[in-house]
Design an enzyme around this catalytic site. Structure first.
Site, PDB file in Angstrom:
ATOM      1  N   HIS A  83      32.753  46.405  31.983  1.00 46.46           N
ATOM      2  CA  HIS A  83      33.487  45.384  31.227  1.00 46.46           C
ATOM      3  C   HIS A  83      34.293  45.999  30.094  1.00 46.46           C
ATOM      4  CE1 HIS A  83      31.568  42.253  33.400  1.00 46.46           C
ATOM      5  NE2 HIS A  83      30.364  42.638  33.044  1.00 46.46           N
TER       6      HIS A  83
ATOM      7  N   GLU B 195      44.585  40.338  51.898  1.00 44.35           N
ATOM      8  CA  GLU B 195      43.593  41.151  51.185  1.00 44.35           C
ATOM      9  C   GLU B 195      42.369  41.424  52.058  1.00 44.35           C
ATOM     10  OE1 GLU B 195      42.391  39.211  47.551  1.00 44.35           O
ATOM     11  OE2 GLU B 195      42.464  37.231  48.461  1.00 44.35           O
TER      12      GLU B 195
ATOM     13  N   ASP C 107      41.284  43.807  46.662  1.00 46.84           N
ATOM     14  CA  ASP C 107      40.342  43.482  47.735  1.00 46.84           C
ATOM     15  C   ASP C 107      40.701  44.205  49.029  1.00 46.84           C
ATOM     16  OD1 ASP C 107      38.242  41.818  46.793  1.00 46.84           O
ATOM     17  OD2 ASP C 107      39.744  40.286  46.368  1.00 46.84           O
TER      18      ASP C 107
ATOM     19  N   CYS D 167      50.340  41.858  44.586  1.00 52.75           N
ATOM     20  CA  CYS D 167      49.854  41.348  43.304  1.00 52.75           C
ATOM     21  C   CYS D 167      48.560  42.014  42.859  1.00 52.75           C
ATOM     22  CB  CYS D 167      49.691  39.827  43.337  1.00 52.75           C
ATOM     23  SG  CYS D 167      48.491  39.268  44.545  1.00 52.75           S
TER      24      CYS D 167
HETATM   25  C1  PEP Z   1      43.447  41.404  44.758  1.00 56.96           C
HETATM   26  O1  PEP Z   1      42.399  41.319  45.412  1.00 56.96           O
HETATM   27  O2  PEP Z   1      44.183  42.418  44.763  1.00 56.96           O
HETATM   28  C2  PEP Z   1      43.893  40.282  43.913  1.00 56.96           C
HETATM   29  C3  PEP Z   1      45.078  40.277  43.334  1.00 56.96           C
HETATM   30  O3  PEP Z   1      43.016  39.282  43.718  1.00 56.96           O
HETATM   31  P1  PEP Z   1      41.766  39.360  42.695  1.00 56.96           P
HETATM   32  O4  PEP Z   1      41.870  40.656  41.951  1.00 56.96           O
HETATM   33  O5  PEP Z   1      41.882  38.154  41.841  1.00 56.96           O
HETATM   34  O6  PEP Z   1      40.611  39.322  43.663  1.00 56.96           O
HETATM   35 MG    MG Z   2      41.432  39.374  45.648  1.00 55.06          MG
END
Ligand code: PEP
Ligand code: MG
Length: 674
Positions: free
Chosen positions: A302, A538, A562, A609
């Site tokens: 964290h 993902e 992910d 993203c």
């Molecule tokens: C990802 O998995 O790359 C993503 C953008 O979603 P999160 O990090 O919210 O799981």
């Molecule tokens: Mg994700």
């Protein structure tokens, strides 16, 4: 009342995972459930209490279930115990646990936590250089001077401290929310600990036995935290740190100590510590702190995530040698390489200062151009969007040059509360975000939670592998009302701007069909405007089936966090795997390549993203693979745009082709000059 007798056959008794499963099962029912073991009787809905029983392998427990739904609760507990409490029917025989030699963590083949000539090597956890004198944060014990003032007075003191603690935690959560909504949730876990029935009961008993609230609290926290820390389960050990953190907060309030009571030097410092709690990190003042290093901890801890959100350079896992560096000693901390130079010579200091100044200058220049588009030298444009977690983020994204919101993580609206946000409440937030972005597109991702991030109002049966369990869209499709309400709120807000809908964790076409049908139905009901509807890529199955999805969706956005986790089968939060779990692995890049080709063949666009989109070494490759949008955290927008302007698309394409032909992530990074 029903009474049940169980013999706990699990190898470690009612500890760690079996205890978690037992408690989670109990919590699903209203009935009062107590476990009796030896002379102890505890609340079966308090994990701290159940762990504290210390039920060993072969231990016999008596469970009392009392309440309207006692039959159902008893049956569920029986089933859970018979199924091995999360350890399957073949419960391993108890054995003298042999200490497993833990692999020394390494990054790119370099061992970390090591002394190197003139310094130490840890793991880079938040980029940037910090140059300055060391100041070690020592965890000082709180001194309690209060004497017992009577049961009622002590109870009142405790009540006030708990209420003040709650106010502090809400404030910390809100402060973090804007920067890193996922980390903000840790302060909600702390708030939950403050209401643990067993913990409070134990404190009350001590107060009844004439101990002051402070002493009673301190003793109870110590007992519970050391018991938890002794369990051989990293998850529960992490809970011990949380219990200590929140315990200390309340203790300071009880002892009348200023929570910000550290005597800081009057000049900026590089903080060193054994470890930093989320509370410590969130309250570091960027005016006084140039960066920090911890002896233990991983880059996914964290504290590291909070450091990145605060823009503080950080190194973790630097080893015990870190704490031997005396206060005032000059260091250069490099949050990218993980190297800490101790007592650097003039030359090294000058070089570090000039590269720091150059980076600052670059940042200033980038910021001054933040409003302009990101166009390569050979005229190829890529959209730079923002990942946001709420209304405040939307305002700063718009001011920081975001051309769109590529990912709105709507979890922030759902976490840390006892009931789901109403449709009206959601509508209001989505509307404000749409308006803050002034007509620029906003991709609203539907609720992405799962077994590892439980919501009190969404019951998920205990899972052995929450990351492979009911997560994201799967979970929402099993609770259609939750998704319906959210879709209604988004579609109603759509007329106030340009909203798009995106589904997370899609593995299979049938999930997409079910979700899309729901959108179409609600849109017809509301007579709402048409919106683009897309999915996150993902899960490897979705990337491999991208040609099929591309016929039907409006867009893809690749969640590299992910996608990397599932492609490499490496837990994204795993501290020792952090150095290996790299989104620039050619396997991940090949899946992105497959996705982009499929999308473009069908005339659809692709964004990225995940965190990879802001990695300077990844930007040229993603551009070269033909990605149409990079969605990054707000502070990265200007920098990514500036980097794109230095590149040519033709060279990026060549680089991407080379990367796809590499054998390892290390080879890809070497291509990029590291
Ligand atoms: C990802 O998995 O790359 C993503 C953008 O979603 P999160 O990090 O919210 O799981
Ligand atoms: Mg994700």
């Amino acid at each position: 009342m029903k009474q049940l007798n169980f013999v706990i056959e699990n190898a470690t008794g009612l500890h760690a995972r079996p205890a978690k499963v037992f408690v989670t099962t109990a919590k699903q029912y209203k009935a009062d459930i107590r476990i009796l073991y030896g002379s102890k009787k505890v609340n079966a809905k308090s994990l701290i209490a159940v762990l504290g029983l210390g039920v060993e392998h072969g231990g016999e427990i008596l469970v009392e279930v009392d309440g309207a739904d006692e039959d159902m609760a008893a049956e569920a507990l029986q089933t859970a115990v018979a199924a091995g409490l999360g350890e399957g029917e073949h419960i391993p025989a108890p054995s003298k646990a042999e200490p497993v030699a833990s692999a020394k963590p390494s990054v790119n083949g370099h061992p970390v936590g090591q002394t190197i000539p003139n310094g130490l090597r840890g793991v880079g956890a938040a980029p940037g250089l910090a140059i300055g004198p060391v100041f070690q944060l020592r965890q000082t014990a709180v001194t309690i001077t209060e004497t017992f003032a009577g049961v009622e007075a002590e109870q009142a003191r405790l009540g006030v401290a708990l209420a003040d603690g709650e106010v502090q935690l809400v404030a910390l959560r809100d402060q973090m929310q804007a920067q890193t909504p996922e980390e903000a949730a840790i302060f909600d876990v702390h708030r939950e600990l403050l209401t643990d029935e067993d913990l409070l009961e134990a404190v009350q008993q001590k107060i009844q036995a004439q101990q002051s609230a402070a002493k009673a609290w301190q003793a109870t926290i110590q007992e519970r935290a050391s018991m938890m820390a002794s369990l051989d389960d990293p998850l529960l050990a992490a809970r011990a740190a949380d219990i200590r953190d929140v315990g200390n907060r309340i203790l300071k309030l009880l002892a009348g100590e200023d929570t910000a009571g550290i005597q800081w030097p009057d000049h900026p410092v590089v903080v060193t510590a054994h470890d930093l709690t989320p509370s410590d990190t969130a309250t570091l003042d960027p005016q006084k702190v140039l960066g920090f290093a911890t002896a233990v901890g991983g880059p996914t801890a964290h504290s590291a995530i909070i450091a990145r959100a605060l823009g503080l350079p950080a190194v973790v896992s630097a080893g015990a040698g870190l704490l031997e560096i005396g206060d005032g000693t000059a260091v250069i901390l490099d949050g990218t390489t993980g190297i800490i130079q101790v007592n650097p010579d003039e030359g090294a200091q000058t070089a570090a200062k000039s590269s720091q100044a150059a980076a600052k200058q670059q940042e200033l220049e980038a910021k001054s151009q933040a409003g302009a588009p990101a166009i390569t030298q050979d005229n190829h444009r890529i959209e730079i969007a923002a990942n946001i977690g709420g209304v405040k983020d939307a305002i700063s994204a718009n001011e920081s040059g975001a051309e769109a919101v590529g990912l709105l993580r709507t979890e922030f609206l759902f976490l840390g509360r006892a009931t789901p946000p109403s449709e009206e409440e959601q509508f209001e937030v989505y509307r404000q975000i749409a308006e803050a972005m002034a007509g620029k597109p906003v991709v609203v991702r539907t609720l992405d939670i799962g077994g590892d991030k439980p919501l009190p109002y969404v019951q998920v049966p205990p899972e052995d592998n929450p990351f492979l369990g009911e997560r994201g869209l799967r979970l929402c499709l099993n609770r259609p009302e939750l998704l319906r309400e959210q879709l209604r709120a988004i579609l109603r807000a759509a007329s106030f701007g340009s909203l798009r809908i995106m589904f997370p964790m899609v593995a299979d076409l049938s999930e997409w069909h079910a979700a899309k049908a729901m959108v179409d139905e609600i849109r017809a009901e509301l007579n709402a405007p048409a919106v683009e509807v897309g999915i996150m890529i993902e899960i490897p199955s979705a990337a491999l089936m991208a040609d099929k999805f591309a016929q039907e969706v409006d867009f893809f956005s690749v969640g590299t966090n992910d996608l990397t986790q599932y492609t490499l089968a490496m837990d994204r939060m795993h501290p020792t795997l952090a150095g290996k779990s790299d989104g620039l692995h050619p396997a991940v890049l090949r899946l992105i390549d497959t996705t982009v080709r499929a999308a473009h063949a069908a005339g659809k666009w692709v964004g990225v993203c995940g965190a990879l989109g802001a990695d300077p070494q990844a930007v040229p490759i993603l551009l070269g693979l033909g990605v149409d949008e990079l969605s990054v955290s707000v502070p990265s927008i200007a920098l990514v745009k500036a980097q794109v302007r230095t590149l040519t698309f033709a060279a990026a394409q060549q680089l991407a082709a080379q990367a796809l032909g590499c054998g390892t992530a290390g080879e890809v990074r070497s291509l990029m000059g590291n």
